[in-house]
Design a protein around this motif. Structure first.
Motif, PDB file in Angstrom:
ATOM      1  N   THR A   1      -2.010   0.114   3.144  1.00  0.00           N
ATOM      2  CA  THR A   1      -1.479  -0.317   1.845  1.00  0.00           C
ATOM      3  C   THR A   1      -0.002   0.068   1.714  1.00  0.00           C
ATOM      4  O   THR A   1       0.777  -0.669   1.109  1.00  0.00           O
ATOM      5  CB  THR A   1      -2.292   0.288   0.687  1.00  0.00           C
TER       6      THR A   1
ATOM      7  N   SER B   1      -4.780 -14.502  -5.330  1.00  0.00           N
ATOM      8  CA  SER B   1      -5.790 -13.448  -5.387  1.00  0.00           C
ATOM      9  C   SER B   1      -7.198 -14.021  -5.564  1.00  0.00           C
ATOM     10  O   SER B   1      -8.154 -13.549  -4.934  1.00  0.00           O
ATOM     11  CB  SER B   1      -5.476 -12.467  -6.528  1.00  0.00           C
TER      12      SER B   1
ATOM     13  N   LEU C   1      -8.180 -15.527  -2.336  1.00  0.00           N
ATOM     14  CA  LEU C   1      -8.515 -14.469  -1.390  1.00  0.00           C
ATOM     15  C   LEU C   1      -9.931 -13.950  -1.651  1.00  0.00           C
ATOM     16  O   LEU C   1     -10.699 -13.714  -0.712  1.00  0.00           O
ATOM     17  CB  LEU C   1      -7.501 -13.324  -1.538  1.00  0.00           C
ATOM     18  N   GLY C   2     -10.268 -13.800  -2.912  1.00  0.00           N
ATOM     19  CA  GLY C   2     -11.616 -13.362  -3.260  1.00  0.00           C
ATOM     20  C   GLY C   2     -12.671 -14.356  -2.813  1.00  0.00           C
ATOM     21  O   GLY C   2     -13.759 -13.970  -2.367  1.00  0.00           O
TER      22      GLY C   2
ATOM     23  N   LEU D   1     -14.441 -12.403  -0.015  1.00  0.00           N
ATOM     24  CA  LEU D   1     -15.571 -11.801  -0.722  1.00  0.00           C
ATOM     25  C   LEU D   1     -16.638 -12.821  -1.102  1.00  0.00           C
ATOM     26  O   LEU D   1     -17.629 -12.460  -1.746  1.00  0.00           O
ATOM     27  CB  LEU D   1     -15.068 -11.099  -1.997  1.00  0.00           C
TER      28      LEU D   1
ATOM     29  N   GLU E   1     -16.588 -15.043  -3.284  1.00  0.00           N
ATOM     30  CA  GLU E   1     -16.717 -15.232  -4.727  1.00  0.00           C
ATOM     31  C   GLU E   1     -16.702 -16.721  -5.048  1.00  0.00           C
ATOM     32  O   GLU E   1     -15.915 -17.477  -4.483  1.00  0.00           O
ATOM     33  CB  GLU E   1     -15.576 -14.521  -5.457  1.00  0.00           C
TER      34      GLU E   1
ATOM     35  N   GLY F   1      -0.740  -9.635  -2.639  1.00  0.00           N
ATOM     36  CA  GLY F   1      -2.142 -10.028  -2.745  1.00  0.00           C
ATOM     37  C   GLY F   1      -3.035  -9.175  -1.854  1.00  0.00           C
ATOM     38  O   GLY F   1      -4.076  -8.667  -2.294  1.00  0.00           O
ATOM     39  N   PHE F   2      -2.624  -9.002  -0.592  1.00  0.00           N
ATOM     40  CA  PHE F   2      -3.422  -8.179   0.320  1.00  0.00           C
ATOM     41  C   PHE F   2      -3.320  -6.694  -0.047  1.00  0.00           C
ATOM     42  O   PHE F   2      -4.287  -5.937   0.147  1.00  0.00           O
ATOM     43  CB  PHE F   2      -2.978  -8.396   1.768  1.00  0.00           C
TER      44      PHE F   2
ATOM     45  N   PHE G   1      -5.772  -6.213  -2.742  1.00  0.00           N
ATOM     46  CA  PHE G   1      -7.127  -6.354  -2.198  1.00  0.00           C
ATOM     47  C   PHE G   1      -7.567  -5.062  -1.498  1.00  0.00           C
ATOM     48  O   PHE G   1      -8.649  -4.530  -1.766  1.00  0.00           O
ATOM     49  CB  PHE G   1      -7.163  -7.522  -1.212  1.00  0.00           C
ATOM     50  N   PHE G   2      -6.725  -4.539  -0.603  1.00  0.00           N
ATOM     51  CA  PHE G   2      -7.093  -3.335   0.140  1.00  0.00           C
ATOM     52  C   PHE G   2      -6.970  -2.079  -0.712  1.00  0.00           C
ATOM     53  O   PHE G   2      -7.657  -1.090  -0.474  1.00  0.00           O
ATOM     54  CB  PHE G   2      -6.230  -3.198   1.395  1.00  0.00           C
TER      55      PHE G   2
ATOM     56  N   LYS H   1      -7.991  -1.642  -3.622  1.00  0.00           N
ATOM     57  CA  LYS H   1      -9.237  -1.404  -4.344  1.00  0.00           C
ATOM     58  C   LYS H   1     -10.205  -0.549  -3.539  1.00  0.00           C
ATOM     59  O   LYS H   1     -11.088   0.091  -4.112  1.00  0.00           O
ATOM     60  CB  LYS H   1      -9.910  -2.742  -4.689  1.00  0.00           C
ATOM     61  N   THR H   2     -10.057  -0.546  -2.221  1.00  0.00           N
ATOM     62  CA  THR H   2     -10.967   0.220  -1.371  1.00  0.00           C
ATOM     63  C   THR H   2     -10.473   1.647  -1.141  1.00  0.00           C
ATOM     64  O   THR H   2     -11.187   2.440  -0.514  1.00  0.00           O
ATOM     65  CB  THR H   2     -11.148  -0.473  -0.001  1.00  0.00           C
TER      66      THR H   2
END
Length: 303
Positions: free
Chosen positions: A88, A122, A125-126, A130, A132, A171-172, A175-176, A178-179
């Motif tokens: 990140t 975003s 990407l989901g 994911l 979604e 965006g990435f 995304f990362f 969040k982890t």
């Protein structure tokens, strides 16, 4: 982005305090191009190195005041957390470097475009990573954003790489991020802490060669570079405190404040070229954002 030390005032609604925090952060980000423009004579990579270095004490003081420095010790003891934070940190460095260069090189409109596209990227990407499910309005919004990029590519004869780099890197990063198993403030401190060693080495290298701007070119440059820590860390941490007190749909609408301000500054203060093609492309993006926002609000009301 949210701290672990701020308790939400409401469970299913918005807090006036949270709105104030988030609005302050977005307004701060909106006028940031004015600050960065004053350093247009300094190479972007040097500015980024100073953003990293001087963010460390600012973020560190905040964590010490909150009593959360112990979280950093725990995070540093986990190889997986350090590896994820390194990823990140790399992504946010790419984002910062591209943004600083864009402002200094007269591409503020491209920066605004990138941050307008980001919400649409975003959700795409989901959907891809994911699995979604996208609503029809969201699919239409993504198609409009793609059409705007194609239009700008055809008109310029090359892809709008500044906008796309900002969109992809942020965006990435989100995304990362969040982890990353730490709070928002702790995560930011961990990222700049990992980046500060190469940043210090690069700054020392420049100063040793007589190419740096920290003290060689006058007190004005020194003050601007030292201030990079405040203008980088403070809005992020202010936003982190606000995000936990607001609904996701509210944050989704408010995120357009900063790119709108960047757009207005680019056109009316920086006088960057804004022709028919740019107007058409931005209109497509804005139409997509209207569809995206409407779809998000409908989903929020349904829940």
């Amino acid at each position: 982005m949210a701290t672990d030390t701020v308790a939400p005032d409401v469970k299913n609604g918005d807090s006036l305090r949270g709105f104030g925090f988030a609005l302050t952060a977005y307004l701060f980000w909106g006028v940031l191009p004015l600050y960065m423009k004053t350093m247009a004579h300094i190479p972007a990579i040097e500015v980024v190195a100073h953003r990293i270095l001087w963010s460390v004490p600012v973020a560190g003081i905040v964590l010490l005041a909150l009593g959360r420095m112990g979280d950093i010790k725990v995070a540093l003891s986990s190889p997986r957390t350090v590896a994820m934070a390194s990823l990140t940190a790399t992504l946010v460095t790419i984002n910062w470097g591209t943004y600083v260069w864009a402002i200094s090189a007269g591409h503020s409109l491209d920066a605004a475009l990138g941050y307008f596209i980001n919400p649409l990227f975003s959700i795409a990407l989901g959907a891809v990573l994911l699995k979604e499910k996208l609503a029809p309005l969201q699919i239409a919004a993504i198609c409009l954003a793609a059409a705007a990029v194609v239009l700008l590519t055809i008109e310029a004869g090359t892809v709008p790489w500044v906008a796309l780099t900002l969109t992809l890197s942020w965006g990435f990063y989100a995304f990362f991020r969040k982890t990353l198993p730490v709070g928002a403030n702790q995560g930011f401190f961990l990222e700049v802490l990992l980046l500060c060693i190469p940043a210090i080495l690069y700054i020392l290298y420049l100063e040793a060669r007589g190419e740096g701007h920290l003290y060689r070119t006058g007190i004005s440059d020194t003050a601007l570079l030292l201030g990079c820590g405040l203008v980088t860390a403070l809005p992020l941490m202010i936003f982190a405190n606000g995000a936990k007190l607001l609904r996701l749909s509210t944050i989704g609408i408010m995120q357009y404040i900063a790119p709108t301000m960047i757009f207005l500054i680019a056109v009316f203060l920086f006088k960057e070229p804004f022709g028919t093609t740019q107007m058409t492309a931005f209109s497509l993006i804005w139409a997509g954002l209207v569809l995206y926002s409407w779809s998000m609000l409908r989903q929020s009301r349904a829940r």
